[in-house]
Design an enzyme around this catalytic site. Structure first.
Site, PDB file in Angstrom:
ATOM      1  CB  THR A 198      -0.835   0.028   1.298  1.00  0.00           C
ATOM      2  OG1 THR A 198      -1.664  -1.111   1.309  1.00  0.00           O
ATOM      3  CG2 THR A 198      -1.651   1.300   1.424  1.00  0.00           C
ATOM      4  N   GLY A 235      -3.839  -5.567   6.550  1.00  0.00           N
ATOM      5  CA  GLY A 235      -4.833  -4.723   7.201  1.00  0.00           C
ATOM      6  C   GLY A 235      -5.514  -5.381   8.375  1.00  0.00           C
ATOM      7  CB  THR A 241       2.102  -0.123   4.158  1.00  0.00           C
ATOM      8  OG1 THR A 241       2.050  -1.065   3.083  1.00  0.00           O
ATOM      9  CG2 THR A 241       3.521  -0.083   4.701  1.00  0.00           C
ATOM     10  N   GLY A 242       0.759  -2.912   5.070  1.00  0.00           N
ATOM     11  CA  GLY A 242       0.923  -4.290   5.530  1.00  0.00           C
ATOM     12  C   GLY A 242      -0.430  -4.985   5.549  1.00  0.00           C
ATOM     13  CB  VAL A 297     -12.583  -2.862   3.218  1.00  0.00           C
ATOM     14  CG1 VAL A 297     -11.889  -1.533   3.453  1.00  0.00           C
ATOM     15  CG2 VAL A 297     -13.595  -2.727   2.082  1.00  0.00           C
ATOM     16  N   GLY A 298      -9.353  -3.535   3.827  1.00  0.00           N
ATOM     17  CA  GLY A 298      -8.315  -3.563   4.853  1.00  0.00           C
ATOM     18  C   GLY A 298      -8.277  -2.269   5.640  1.00  0.00           C
ATOM     19  CG  ASP A 299      -4.452  -0.959   6.857  1.00  0.00           C
ATOM     20  OD1 ASP A 299      -4.381  -1.925   6.075  1.00  0.00           O
ATOM     21  OD2 ASP A 299      -3.606  -0.041   6.871  1.00  0.00           O
TER      22      ASP A 299
HETATM   23  N1  GLY Z   1      -2.897  -2.523   3.977  1.00  0.00           N
HETATM   24  C1  GLY Z   1      -3.672  -2.853   2.872  1.00  0.00           C
HETATM   25  C2  GLY Z   1      -4.686  -3.866   3.084  1.00  0.00           C
HETATM   26  O1  GLY Z   1      -4.584  -4.675   4.000  1.00  0.00           O
HETATM   27  O2  GLY Z   1      -5.622  -3.912   2.312  1.00  0.00           O
END
Ligand code: GLY
Length: 296
Positions: free
Chosen positions: A145, A198, A195-196, A173-175
């Site tokens: 990300t 989520g 980033t990583g 959906v992530g973070d």
């Molecule tokens: N950090 C991006 C996701 O997990 O979607």
């Protein structure tokens, strides 16, 4: 002025943001210029156009931007067919309601505001998806990300953009579009972004946690390192296996920090003219300057 952004892919974007600020344009122009550069690059497969698809072969994008002056934000999630989701999110900042919109609603909003509906899945991304369908034993999921924070002229703004995890479930959906885990900005303190994976970043409300630690008096590098280490160790205490997560942050004075639970986490910083590429190691205790392949 300090600009900080995740991963090597931010190198040219940080230069663009620096030049936009030097022209006297807004912090929002700069951070969206940085992220648009990555979103539109067909060689960067974790963000925007040419992002990795979900398990059904569709590219679903998430993005957000937060204005540290007002704490207002704009966010979109699971949005299809728009190459530059952070620019759509930007249009939602400052509204009393409707700051976070998803799926068809986000696409409709983008189209109403002049964005073009375009195919996002490119041949290389489709080829990797077809290969994965063929060989479901490869469980590696990409998660590079882009997350950026700028402190300039007394303002702090943070923003993110991602295609999320490769082979994610439709609608996952992530973070990244979430204020709290994925990004946070308060111009009286500073800003942070993550980033990583989520699903782990959400468990620690990581970006907000870093801003809170900076508020308590920690330097950005101390705050980043403590937040990442605390979450990593908390997951282990709870018999969970932490996945990768990394952060970058800036305080209102322009001091920066970065940390990760990976062996190495690359990021890009500009505090004036030079754009510098670093790798963070050992939970943010060590920053090593490196040469960047995108320095052209
Ligand atoms: N950090 C991006 C996701 O997990 O979607």
């Amino acid at each position: 002025m300090t600009i900080i952004s995740t991963w090597e892919i931010s190198f040219q974007g940080v230069k663009i943001a620096r030049d936009i600020l030097k022209e006297g344009k807004s912090v929002e122009d700069a951070i969206c210029g940085l992220i648009n550069d990555i979103e539109l690059n067909p060689d960067f497969h974790n963000v925007g156009y040419s992002g990795w698809p979900n398990e059904e072969g569709d590219v679903e994008l998430d993005a957000a931007i937060m204005d540290g002056d007002t704490l207002s934000f704009g966010a979109v999630a699971s949005m299809r067919n728009i190459k530059t989701p952070v620019s759509v999110a930007r249009l939602l900042v400052g509204r009393p309601y409707d700051n976070f919109i998803v799926g068809d609603g986000a696409l409709q909003f983008a189209l109403e505001n002049g964005f073009k509906s375009e195919e996002l899945l490119t041949e290389p991304a489709k080829a990797r998806w077809l290969q994965k369908i063929h060989d479901m034993t490869d469980l590696d999921k990409g998660h590079d990300t882009v997350g950026s924070v700028i402190a300039s002229g007394g303002r702090v703004v943070a923003a993110t953009s991602t295609s999320g995890l490769f082979m994610k479930r439709k609608g996952r959906v992530g973070d990244s579009p979430l204020v709290g885990p994925g990004l946070y900005a308060d111009s009286e303190i500073g800003g942070a972004t993550a980033t990583g994976v989520g699903e782990d970043i959400m468990k620690g409300t990581l970006s907000f946690q870093i801003v809170n630690l900076m508020k308590s008096g920690m330097s950005p590098s101390e705050a980043a390192g403590k937040a990442v280490k605390d979450l990593h160790e908390n997951l282990i205490r709870k018999n969970q296996k932490p996945r990768d997560f990394s952060v970058v942050c800036v305080n209102k004075e322009g001091e920066w920090g970065a940390a990760s639970n990976r062996d190495e986490f690359p990021f890009v910083v500009c505090t004036g003219d030079e754009v510098e590429y670093y790798v963070s190691k050992d939970f943010g205790k060590v920053y090593e300057k490196r040469k960047n392949q995108y320095d052209i």
